[in-house]
Design an enzyme around this catalytic site. Sequence first.
Site, PDB file in Angstrom:
ATOM      1  N   GLU A 103      -7.059   4.892   7.717  1.00  0.00           N
ATOM      2  CA  GLU A 103      -6.790   6.300   7.379  1.00  0.00           C
ATOM      3  C   GLU A 103      -7.967   6.912   6.613  1.00  0.00           C
ATOM      4  O   GLU A 103      -8.276   8.099   6.776  1.00  0.00           O
ATOM      5  CB  GLU A 103      -5.473   6.398   6.575  1.00  0.00           C
ATOM      6  CG  GLU A 103      -4.272   6.104   7.470  1.00  0.00           C
ATOM      7  CD  GLU A 103      -3.051   5.548   6.754  1.00  0.00           C
ATOM      8  OE1 GLU A 103      -2.979   5.622   5.517  1.00  0.00           O
ATOM      9  OE2 GLU A 103      -2.160   5.018   7.461  1.00  0.00           O
ATOM     10  N   HIS A 111      -9.610   1.236   4.746  1.00  0.00           N
ATOM     11  CA  HIS A 111      -8.371   1.517   5.484  1.00  0.00           C
ATOM     12  C   HIS A 111      -8.664   2.504   6.619  1.00  0.00           C
ATOM     13  O   HIS A 111      -9.451   3.442   6.451  1.00  0.00           O
ATOM     14  CB  HIS A 111      -7.301   2.078   4.548  1.00  0.00           C
ATOM     15  CG  HIS A 111      -5.946   2.033   5.169  1.00  0.00           C
ATOM     16  ND1 HIS A 111      -5.544   2.958   6.106  1.00  0.00           N
ATOM     17  CD2 HIS A 111      -4.928   1.161   5.040  1.00  0.00           C
ATOM     18  CE1 HIS A 111      -4.329   2.650   6.524  1.00  0.00           C
ATOM     19  NE2 HIS A 111      -3.924   1.556   5.891  1.00  0.00           N
ATOM     20  N   ASN A 164       0.876  -1.174   0.000  1.00  0.00           N
ATOM     21  CA  ASN A 164       0.000   0.000   0.000  1.00  0.00           C
ATOM     22  C   ASN A 164       0.908   1.217   0.000  1.00  0.00           C
ATOM     23  O   ASN A 164       1.480   1.574   1.029  1.00  0.00           O
ATOM     24  CB  ASN A 164      -0.886  -0.037   1.258  1.00  0.00           C
ATOM     25  CG  ASN A 164      -1.714   1.218   1.444  1.00  0.00           C
ATOM     26  OD1 ASN A 164      -1.805   2.054   0.545  1.00  0.00           O
ATOM     27  ND2 ASN A 164      -2.316   1.351   2.622  1.00  0.00           N
ATOM     28  N   TRP A 165       1.077   1.816  -1.169  1.00  0.00           N
ATOM     29  CA  TRP A 165       2.025   2.941  -1.285  1.00  0.00           C
ATOM     30  C   TRP A 165       1.516   4.187  -0.572  1.00  0.00           C
ATOM     31  O   TRP A 165       2.279   5.111  -0.329  1.00  0.00           O
ATOM     32  CB  TRP A 165       2.268   3.277  -2.764  1.00  0.00           C
ATOM     33  CG  TRP A 165       3.042   2.256  -3.527  1.00  0.00           C
ATOM     34  CD1 TRP A 165       3.486   1.024  -3.087  1.00  0.00           C
ATOM     35  CD2 TRP A 165       3.493   2.364  -4.901  1.00  0.00           C
ATOM     36  NE1 TRP A 165       4.167   0.375  -4.088  1.00  0.00           N
ATOM     37  CE2 TRP A 165       4.185   1.167  -5.213  1.00  0.00           C
ATOM     38  CE3 TRP A 165       3.368   3.337  -5.877  1.00  0.00           C
ATOM     39  CZ2 TRP A 165       4.754   0.943  -6.468  1.00  0.00           C
ATOM     40  CZ3 TRP A 165       3.933   3.123  -7.131  1.00  0.00           C
ATOM     41  CH2 TRP A 165       4.625   1.936  -7.416  1.00  0.00           C
ATOM     42  N   LYS A 166       0.245   4.259  -0.270  1.00  0.00           N
ATOM     43  CA  LYS A 166      -0.348   5.467   0.331  1.00  0.00           C
ATOM     44  C   LYS A 166      -0.050   6.687  -0.551  1.00  0.00           C
ATOM     45  O   LYS A 166       0.010   6.558  -1.758  1.00  0.00           O
ATOM     46  CB  LYS A 166       0.119   5.639   1.780  1.00  0.00           C
ATOM     47  CG  LYS A 166      -0.133   4.359   2.605  1.00  0.00           C
ATOM     48  CD  LYS A 166       0.015   4.544   4.077  1.00  0.00           C
ATOM     49  CE  LYS A 166      -0.262   3.216   4.793  1.00  0.00           C
ATOM     50  NZ  LYS A 166      -0.169   3.308   6.225  1.00  0.00           N
ATOM     51  N   SER A 223       3.263  -2.134  10.486  1.00  0.00           N
ATOM     52  CA  SER A 223       4.693  -2.263  10.747  1.00  0.00           C
ATOM     53  C   SER A 223       5.231  -3.661  10.460  1.00  0.00           C
ATOM     54  O   SER A 223       6.115  -4.149  11.170  1.00  0.00           O
ATOM     55  CB  SER A 223       5.015  -1.832  12.181  1.00  0.00           C
ATOM     56  OG  SER A 223       4.656  -0.469  12.366  1.00  0.00           O
ATOM     57  N   GLY A 243       2.696  -1.159   4.298  1.00  0.00           N
ATOM     58  CA  GLY A 243       2.784   0.257   3.954  1.00  0.00           C
ATOM     59  C   GLY A 243       4.228   0.658   3.708  1.00  0.00           C
ATOM     60  O   GLY A 243       4.781   0.460   2.625  1.00  0.00           O
ATOM     61  N   GLY A 244       4.865   1.216   4.724  1.00  0.00           N
ATOM     62  CA  GLY A 244       6.212   1.766   4.602  1.00  0.00           C
ATOM     63  C   GLY A 244       7.197   0.840   3.907  1.00  0.00           C
ATOM     64  O   GLY A 244       7.983   1.271   3.044  1.00  0.00           O
ATOM     65  N   GLU A 253      -5.617  -4.820  10.498  1.00  0.00           N
ATOM     66  CA  GLU A 253      -4.576  -3.826  10.763  1.00  0.00           C
ATOM     67  C   GLU A 253      -4.896  -3.077  12.049  1.00  0.00           C
ATOM     68  O   GLU A 253      -5.692  -2.134  12.038  1.00  0.00           O
ATOM     69  CB  GLU A 253      -4.491  -2.815   9.611  1.00  0.00           C
ATOM     70  CG  GLU A 253      -4.189  -3.437   8.265  1.00  0.00           C
ATOM     71  CD  GLU A 253      -3.615  -2.412   7.283  1.00  0.00           C
ATOM     72  OE1 GLU A 253      -2.543  -2.683   6.743  1.00  0.00           O
ATOM     73  OE2 GLU A 253      -4.218  -1.345   7.107  1.00  0.00           O
ATOM     74  N   GLY A 311       2.342   2.185  10.862  1.00  0.00           N
ATOM     75  CA  GLY A 311       3.350   3.236  10.710  1.00  0.00           C
ATOM     76  C   GLY A 311       4.004   3.650  12.020  1.00  0.00           C
ATOM     77  O   GLY A 311       4.686   4.667  12.079  1.00  0.00           O
TER      78      GLY A 311
HETATM   79  P1  PGA Z   1       2.681   0.239   7.688  1.00  0.00           P
HETATM   80  O1  PGA Z   1       1.220   0.451   7.034  1.00  0.00           O
HETATM   81  O2  PGA Z   1       3.213  -1.064   7.116  1.00  0.00           O
HETATM   82  O3  PGA Z   1       3.483   1.418   7.229  1.00  0.00           O
HETATM   83  O4  PGA Z   1       2.508   0.162   9.154  1.00  0.00           O
HETATM   84  C1  PGA Z   1       0.346  -0.616   6.830  1.00  0.00           C
HETATM   85  C2  PGA Z   1      -0.949  -0.117   6.229  1.00  0.00           C
HETATM   86  O5  PGA Z   1      -1.450   0.914   6.694  1.00  0.00           O
HETATM   87  O6  PGA Z   1      -1.490  -0.709   5.282  1.00  0.00           O
END
Ligand code: PGA
Length: 252
Positions: free
Chosen positions: A98, A96, A9-11, A214, A235-236, A168, A174
Amino acid sequence: MAKKIVAGNWKMNKNLQEGIELAQSLNEALAADKPNCDVVICTPFIHLAKVSDIINHDIINLGAENCADKASGAYTGEVSAEMVKSTGAEYVILGHSERREYYNETPEILKEKVDLALANGLKILFCIGESLEQREANEQNAVVKAELEGSVFHLTAEQFANIVIAYEPIWAIGTGKTATAEQAEEIHAYIRSVVAAKYGEEVAANTSILYGGSCKASNAPELFAKPNIDGGLIGGASLKVDDFKGIIDAWK
Ligand code: PGA
């Protein structure tokens, strides 16, 4: 058996050129060393069409990070599920935390998005998970159950086959704080039992349940070794080829 999946997930990261470069490098790396799991990259809308042309879809599937809750028309700035599908994408992330938190996406809105995504032939990475406050109050099971009931449990079993669940915990996204493999396994097993109660054991066994928050190459092997963890939503660590491939290789 549920499919094993590692999804990125590049966000809101990478401009067009950077995104193309990342997709190209990942494609080369995985063509040279084939993954033992399905791999998905979910990119911002603007990357989809170009990235779709670059990647070998037999090795990497493509997804969007969102889609509109309306089919088409006068909704300035929105991108429909049909448009996402027309780029060559196969998946869309919905629910998600977010999006729920910063863009006020309610269970009802998400239900509309889920229906439109499925009507347009997209598979859905549907995210659920509790906040730190809810975890501390031991409400995590009730939260994830309500999130499933609110947006995907109206589907038929046939439709539900297109849903991948991503658990999640918000407190792990993150933050560098990962749920322990035991914590994750416990709630994944619970999520599978909730799916089984609704759709039966066979559907539940075939549902991929990914862990996100994470997740990185160093903790992925321990997480993925658990019987109810079918991969990760990353994500990251999906923003660098070596980091992402390290997680994919956890299935080897
Ligand atoms: P993260 O994000 O790996 O940076 O914690 C995961 C996500 O929100 O899909």
